[in-house]
Design a protein around this motif. Structure first.
Motif, PDB file in Angstrom:
ATOM      1  N   ALA A   1     -12.602  47.820  54.928  1.00 52.06           N
ATOM      2  CA  ALA A   1     -12.703  47.347  53.366  1.00 52.06           C
ATOM      3  C   ALA A   1     -12.556  45.753  53.045  1.00 52.06           C
ATOM      4  N   GLY A   2     -11.543  45.210  53.789  1.00 55.35           N
ATOM      5  CA  GLY A   2     -11.293  43.891  53.494  1.00 55.35           C
ATOM      6  C   GLY A   2     -12.524  43.081  53.986  1.00 55.35           C
ATOM      7  N   ALA A   3     -13.159  43.573  55.009  1.00 62.38           N
ATOM      8  CA  ALA A   3     -14.616  42.635  55.431  1.00 62.38           C
ATOM      9  C   ALA A   3     -15.526  42.722  54.530  1.00 62.38           C
ATOM     10  N   MET A   4     -15.758  44.093  53.847  1.00 62.57           N
ATOM     11  CA  MET A   4     -16.704  44.383  53.271  1.00 62.57           C
ATOM     12  C   MET A   4     -16.528  43.473  51.786  1.00 62.57           C
ATOM     13  N   THR A   5     -15.352  43.556  51.209  1.00 59.01           N
ATOM     14  CA  THR A   5     -14.926  42.564  50.186  1.00 59.01           C
ATOM     15  C   THR A   5     -15.321  40.974  50.193  1.00 59.01           C
ATOM     16  N   VAL A   6     -15.075  40.733  51.498  1.00 63.68           N
ATOM     17  CA  VAL A   6     -15.554  39.221  51.770  1.00 63.68           C
ATOM     18  C   VAL A   6     -16.884  38.934  51.700  1.00 63.68           C
ATOM     19  N   GLN A   7     -17.726  40.071  52.349  1.00 61.22           N
ATOM     20  CA  GLN A   7     -19.113  39.904  52.137  1.00 61.22           C
ATOM     21  C   GLN A   7     -19.693  40.026  50.949  1.00 61.22           C
ATOM     22  N   LEU A   8     -18.955  40.808  50.056  1.00 63.67           N
ATOM     23  CA  LEU A   8     -19.718  41.008  48.583  1.00 63.67           C
ATOM     24  C   LEU A   8     -19.326  39.983  47.696  1.00 63.67           C
ATOM     25  N   ARG A   9     -18.187  39.415  48.114  1.00 66.02           N
ATOM     26  CA  ARG A   9     -17.685  38.115  47.269  1.00 66.02           C
ATOM     27  C   ARG A   9     -18.677  37.047  47.738  1.00 66.02           C
ATOM     28  N   SER A  10     -19.102  36.880  48.990  1.00 65.85           N
ATOM     29  CA  SER A  10     -20.053  35.624  49.384  1.00 65.85           C
ATOM     30  C   SER A  10     -21.473  36.074  48.854  1.00 65.85           C
ATOM     31  N   SER A  11     -21.721  37.221  48.718  1.00 64.42           N
ATOM     32  CA  SER A  11     -23.044  37.756  48.143  1.00 64.42           C
ATOM     33  C   SER A  11     -23.274  37.312  46.845  1.00 64.42           C
ATOM     34  N   ALA A  12     -22.094  37.717  46.198  1.00 66.95           N
ATOM     35  CA  ALA A  12     -21.950  37.428  44.477  1.00 66.95           C
ATOM     36  C   ALA A  12     -22.099  35.920  44.392  1.00 66.95           C
ATOM     37  N   ALA A  13     -21.027  35.088  45.037  1.00 71.15           N
ATOM     38  CA  ALA A  13     -21.150  33.695  45.001  1.00 71.15           C
ATOM     39  C   ALA A  13     -22.915  33.256  45.239  1.00 71.15           C
ATOM     40  N   GLN A  14     -23.300  33.730  46.148  1.00 71.49           N
ATOM     41  CA  GLN A  14     -24.793  33.101  46.490  1.00 71.49           C
ATOM     42  C   GLN A  14     -25.542  33.609  45.302  1.00 71.49           C
ATOM     43  N   ALA A  15     -25.411  34.792  44.937  1.00 71.63           N
ATOM     44  CA  ALA A  15     -26.409  35.227  43.384  1.00 71.63           C
ATOM     45  C   ALA A  15     -25.986  34.507  42.270  1.00 71.63           C
ATOM     46  N   GLY A  16     -24.724  34.158  42.352  1.00 72.69           N
ATOM     47  CA  GLY A  16     -24.226  33.059  41.027  1.00 72.69           C
ATOM     48  C   GLY A  16     -25.180  31.814  41.225  1.00 72.69           C
ATOM     49  N   HIS A  17     -24.894  31.107  42.369  1.00 77.52           N
ATOM     50  CA  HIS A  17     -25.536  29.908  42.845  1.00 77.52           C
ATOM     51  C   HIS A  17     -27.125  30.032  42.455  1.00 77.52           C
ATOM     52  N   ALA A  18     -27.723  31.225  42.742  1.00 74.23           N
ATOM     53  CA  ALA A  18     -29.164  31.156  42.372  1.00 74.23           C
ATOM     54  C   ALA A  18     -29.484  31.215  40.909  1.00 74.23           C
ATOM     55  N   VAL A  19     -28.668  32.117  40.321  1.00 70.94           N
ATOM     56  CA  VAL A  19     -28.752  32.106  38.976  1.00 70.94           C
ATOM     57  C   VAL A  19     -28.497  30.669  38.077  1.00 70.94           C
TER      58      VAL A  19
END
Length: 124
Positions: free
Chosen positions: A50-68
């Motif tokens: 779950a911790g690893a998945m949280t890190v991965q999701l935060r990274s994906s969200a940050a990338q999406a935020g930068h793209a937007v």
């Protein structure tokens, strides 16, 4: 001595070997019977995943935020260069002083709503 008879040293080695095998078997059985320990180990594994998945999701969200944000910046530049000068001035003023523009927009919306209601009620 014949092949069938074993000497005391050979018997001791065989007994030690058998004890070692029996100890390993007992250890395996004890590990299988330790339900609480296995549950705790499984919970720790799930926590790690779950911790690893949280890190991965935060990274994906940050990338999406930068793209937007990049898309919004490109859209802003496109509007700045294509919009007529009066529209650009109003937009820049709204960015500098958003509160008066907000009040003006609300007042305009109230006037439009009053007009719509007046038309629906037949001018009463």
């Amino acid at each position: 001595m014949t092949d069938r008879t074993k000497g005391p040293a050979e018997l001791r080695k065989q007994v030690e070997r058998t004890r070692g095998e029996l100890g390993a078997t007992v250890g395996e059985l004890a590990a299988r019977a330790d339900v609480r320990g296995r549950a705790l180990a499984r919970a720790a594994d799930l926590r790690d995943k779950a911790g690893a998945m949280t890190v991965q999701l935060r990274s994906s969200a940050a990338q999406a935020g930068h793209a937007v944000q990049g898309g919004a910046t490109r859209a802003q530049h496109a509007v700045e260069h294509r919009a007529p000068q009066p529209v650009r001035r109003v937009a820049q003023a709204a960015l500098r002083l958003p509160r008066p523009v907000l009040f003006a927009g609300a007042a305009g919306a109230a006037v439009v709503a009053a007009g719509v209601l007046r038309r629906r009620n037949g001018g009463r």
